[in-house]
Design a protein around this motif. Structure first.
Motif, mmCIF file in Angstrom:
data_model
loop_
_atom_site.group_PDB
_atom_site.id
_atom_site.type_symbol
_atom_site.label_atom_id
_atom_site.label_comp_id
_atom_site.label_asym_id
_atom_site.label_seq_id
_atom_site.Cartn_x
_atom_site.Cartn_y
_atom_site.Cartn_z
ATOM 1 N N MET A 41 -19.968 1.048 -2.709
ATOM 2 C CA MET A 41 -20.690 2.144 -3.344
ATOM 3 C C MET A 41 -19.866 3.424 -3.327
ATOM 4 N N THR A 42 -19.202 3.705 -2.193
ATOM 5 C CA THR A 42 -18.390 4.911 -2.081
ATOM 6 C C THR A 42 -17.206 4.872 -3.037
ATOM 7 N N VAL A 43 -16.537 3.742 -3.100
ATOM 8 C CA VAL A 43 -15.378 3.602 -3.982
ATOM 9 C C VAL A 43 -15.785 3.718 -5.445
ATOM 10 N N SER A 44 -16.872 3.044 -5.831
ATOM 11 C CA SER A 44 -17.294 3.103 -7.228
ATOM 12 C C SER A 44 -17.740 4.509 -7.599
ATOM 13 N N HIS A 45 -18.348 5.232 -6.641
ATOM 14 C CA HIS A 45 -18.747 6.615 -6.890
ATOM 15 C C HIS A 45 -17.511 7.492 -7.112
ATOM 16 N N ALA A 46 -16.465 7.262 -6.339
ATOM 17 C CA ALA A 46 -15.219 8.020 -6.511
ATOM 18 C C ALA A 46 -14.613 7.748 -7.882
ATOM 19 N N TYR A 47 -14.596 6.485 -8.298
ATOM 20 C CA TYR A 47 -14.048 6.140 -9.611
ATOM 21 C C TYR A 47 -14.898 6.749 -10.736
#
Length: 470
Positions: A41-47
């Motif tokens: 979730m954190t990575v996809s939010h950053a992207y």
């Protein structure tokens, strides 16, 4: 700084140093999870954040690539200020809303969250409880300014955020829209100039048309919000009476102003003695742990009429809103008595009863978590099917996506085609008096992603592909 922001900044730094060049493919979401040690979730939010800023682009079935255009480029309205001496949009809004009210239509164009997310059983129990105890005097006791217990409950919620709002200045209304309309009517006369955002909530444009007010629309950006420099210039050039803005989770963009920008906004309006009518219906639907304060929190001179409701975060059908009106409270009560007389007495009593159970905050935490998950799921589905030329503007608030089509495309035409397939969207034309947002539309991501919704996304993507080919 939040973890996704740290990762986004780290990737920007790598791009700046040349580790990733324009056109290079970035690690996939799952690869980045392994590399960073952060959650999916954190990575996809950053992207999502990087894509919204134009730093990276997504290619369906392929992955993420460094954008070829300059990093950080944000899409803005083609003009900084639009002037309209006669707003005429209500007929178009009415037609668009009527076309999408069929229950068989997938309501991606709706402004309301999925009503199945609301605690309807608990609210109905409260309604039954108060119906047994209501007396003939209940209607009189709940005339403007509204139910005393409900006004005290709202005042306590302000107090929890360090804000001093007296129950005596709170007026209960039939939803936030009545609060906003009454506030606007209280501080203006026909022919006055009023500032709105561009794009802005279409209800503001309808109110200006009904009250025969003149609009000054200020360019508003999906990343940074309203252009304060343009706002300052307009305040210098025009005798502005009021400013109708959304500082948290702006509709349709979803952008939330930073605390510093809210402070600057209030100071600017105070310098020119202009009333701020703050539409804050999405303030409870934030991501993360810290709630965003309204602009009202930075107002020490009482120029802000703060309007909100329970329609977007608790129950739409009750139609309960309010305005913290300060010195304008008496005037707004008088106007309400001349229009709707008062807000529904049973609904006020039921809501006061429900808020007394202390279940509201538990509901809000669950609601925010569910909306964040659903927004993420629909974002992934959209990326899988939409062509690479389409850009999704991401926000950390609410449940809307602001979707940008190629410049040559027409979101109004797309909307007509989508309705024919039983899918509604909200084209950019609904949110402006000009034509600057013809290739944009708003999409409601609060719905559970079942087979019906997945197929609607596929159909919408196919229609966009067809327009691009044509």
């Amino acid at each position: 700084m939040k973890k996704y922001q740290q990762l986004a900044r780290q990737i920007i730094g790598q791009i700046t140093l040349g580790a990733w060049l324009p056109g290079d493919k970035l690690p996939s979401l799952r690869e980045q999870v392994t590399l960073s040690g952060m959650s999916f979730m954190t990575v996809s939010h950053a992207y999502q954040t990087l894509e919204s800023q134009g730093v990276i682009v997504a290619r369906p079935q392929s992955g993420y690539y460094v954008a070829s255009r300059p990093a950080g480029r944000a899409t803005v309205a083609p003009v900084k200020v639009m002037r309209d001496e006669a707003v005429d949009i209500n007929t178009y809004i009415y037609d668009m809303l009527q076309a999408s009210c069929d229950a068989s239509v997938v309501p991606f164009g709706s402004a309301f969250p999925d009503p199945r997310l609301f605690p309807l059983q608990q609210l109905n129990r409260s309604l039954v409880t108060v119906s047994k105890t209501a007396t003939a005097m209940s209607v009189i006791e709940n005339l403007p300014p509204g139910n005393e217990a409900l006004r005290h409950a709202i005042a306590r919620r302000y107090a929890r955020h360090g804000m001093q709002v007296s129950p005596d200045e709170i007026v209960i209304t039939a939803g936030a829209l009545e609060a906003l309309n009454l506030s606007l009517q209280a501080v203006t006369e026909p022919g006055d100039w009023v500032i709105v955002e561009n794009p802005c909530f279409y209800g503001a444009l309808q109110a200006l048309e009904r009250l025969r007010l003149k609009a000054l629309s200020i360019a508003t950006d999906p990343q940074h919000g309203i252009d304060l420099a343009a706002l300052g210039q307009v305040l210098n050039d025009y005798p502005v009476k009021a400013c109708w803005l959304m500082t948290n989770g702006q509709n349709p963009l979803g952008v939330t102003l930073s605390p510093e920008k809210k402070r600057q906004l209030v100071e600017l309006l105070q310098q020119h003695n202009v009333t701020l009518i703050e539409d804050d219906v999405y303030s409870e639907l934030y991501y993360g742990r810290e709630p965003p304060l309204p602009a009202r929190a930075y107002d020490e001179r009482g120029i802000t009429l703060h309007c909100s409701s329970f329609s977007k975060c608790l129950v739409a059908g009750f139609r309960i809103g309010w305005v913290a009106a300060g010195k304008h409270a008496r005037r707004i009560q008088q106007l309400q008595l001349m229009s709707t007389l008062s807000t529904s007495s049973p609904m006020q009593l039921a809501l006061a009863d429900y808020l007394a159970t202390k279940r509201y905050d538990s509901h809000l935490r669950k609601l925010r978590r569910t909306l964040a998950e659903r927004k993420q799921q629909i974002w992934q589905e959209l990326h899988q099917h939409l062509p690479a030329q389409v850009k999704l503007h991401h926000s950390e608030h609410g449940y809307f996506f602001w979707i940008e089509l190629p410049e040559y495309m027409d979101a109004n035409l797309l909307s007509e085609q989508a309705i024919a397939h039983k899918i509604s969207i909200a084209p950019g034309k609904m949110f402006t008096t000009g034509g600057g947002w013809h290739n944009y539309f708003r999409l409601n991501a609060s719905w559970a992603l079942g087979e019906r919704e997945r197929q609607a996304v596929v159909t919408l993507a196919d229609l966009i592909h067809d327009q691009i080919k044509a």
